[in-house]
Design an enzyme around this catalytic site. Structure first.
Site, PDB file in Angstrom:
ATOM      1  N   LYS A  87      95.141  51.607  10.405  1.00 36.89           N
ATOM      2  CA  LYS A  87      93.862  51.416   9.708  1.00 36.89           C
ATOM      3  C   LYS A  87      93.631  52.592   8.756  1.00 36.89           C
ATOM      4  O   LYS A  87      93.668  53.758   9.175  1.00 36.89           O
ATOM      5  CB  LYS A  87      92.747  51.323  10.751  1.00 36.89           C
ATOM      6  CG  LYS A  87      91.481  50.645  10.270  1.00 36.89           C
ATOM      7  CD  LYS A  87      90.537  50.433  11.460  1.00 36.89           C
ATOM      8  CE  LYS A  87      89.221  49.828  11.041  1.00 36.89           C
ATOM      9  NZ  LYS A  87      88.249  49.843  12.138  1.00 36.89           N
TER      10      LYS A  87
HETATM   11  O1  G3P Z   1      85.092  49.105  12.969  1.00 38.67           O
HETATM   12  C1  G3P Z   1      84.321  49.114  11.823  1.00 38.67           C
HETATM   13  C2  G3P Z   1      83.015  48.370  11.888  1.00 38.67           C
HETATM   14  O2  G3P Z   1      83.151  47.181  12.579  1.00 38.67           O
HETATM   15  C3  G3P Z   1      81.838  49.217  12.285  1.00 38.67           C
HETATM   16  O3  G3P Z   1      80.733  48.469  12.694  1.00 38.67           O
HETATM   17  O4  G3P Z   1      78.501  48.283  13.733  1.00 38.67           O
HETATM   18  O5  G3P Z   1      79.439  50.573  13.222  1.00 38.67           O
HETATM   19  O6  G3P Z   1      78.671  49.074  11.390  1.00 38.67           O
HETATM   20  P1  G3P Z   1      79.259  49.134  12.762  1.00 38.67           P
END
Ligand code: G3P
Length: 218
Positions: A87
């Site tokens: 990633k």
């Molecule tokens: O892994 C990246 C993404 O899914 C992060 O999500 O909820 O932290 O905005 P969030």
């Protein structure tokens, strides 16, 4: 549509896997830290545990921001397990690293994507997955779903193989809306997957079936 779980929590991953609908896992440095996993060796060991739990792709994020560092880290992560997807952040060196890994046949997930132009660059660099952050756009009063639709249109126009991985999913409606638009993958917390099970008429209907069975079999 593939279902990934967005967590480094082993119990949640095991529960989603046991449900039989899990296609993979995504993690990021914040999710690792949330589980108290720190230090390079512990982080690698945790990725190994995740790979042992699931059958599908496991996104492991680099923390370097320069090309050389990303290549060194990414190669180490990719060598850890065949299920690992490297990633990379959507910055210039991340795009260069994406092209480098793509040429070597190492799978990538380009993350922190907030515009259609960024998604186009990731596809041009040969990304396996591109991760537009739906919820974080919604958080700042910008339509995250519109971005998913734009990327779908652009990728379809040119037949890009890069899979759209809708990330930063917060709830079940995000999952359903992404499925309607044609996102290839969604990654969200366990609650966004389990929430899809719920309907009061299912619970009422099941209770009635069981009650009628009992009456008929007394
Ligand atoms: O892994 C990246 C993404 O899914 C992060 O999500 O909820 O932290 O905005 P969030």
């Amino acid at each position: 549509m593939k279902f990934f779980i967005d967590t480094a929590n082993l119990e949640d991953i095991a529960e989603a896997q046991a449900l039989g609908v899990l296609d993979g896992v995504t993690t990021n440095p914040s999710l690792m830290a949330k589980e108290g996993i720190t230090g390079a060796e512990n982080i690698l060991a945790h990725y190994q545990k995740i790979c042992d739990l699931v059958d599908g792709d496991v996104s492991a994020e680099v923390i370097s921001t320069d090309f050389e560092g990303m290549v060194e880290e990414g190669e180490k992560l990719a060598a850890l397990h065949p299920q690992i997807v490297v990633k990379l952040p959507l910055i210039a060196d991340g795009i260069k690293a994406c092209k480098y890994f793509s040429d070597k046949g190492i799978r990538t997930n380009v993350t922190l994507v907030f515009s259609a132009g960024q998604a186009l660059l990731a596809a041009k660099a040969g990304a396996t997955y591109v991760s537009p952050f739906l919820g974080r756009l919604d958080d700042i009063s910008t339509d995250g779903l519109h971005l998913i639709a734009e990327i779908r249109q652009i990728y379809d126009n040119y037949g890009f193989d890069t899979q759209i991985l809708a990330a930063s999913i917060r709830h079940t409606m995000h999952v359903i809306d992404c499925a309607k638009i044609g996102s290839d993958v969604m990654t969200g917390p366990l609650s966004s997957i389990k929430g899809l099970l719920k309907h009061p008429l299912t619970d009422i209907g099941l209770a009635k079936f069981l009650e009628d069975y009992k009456k008929g079999n007394q």
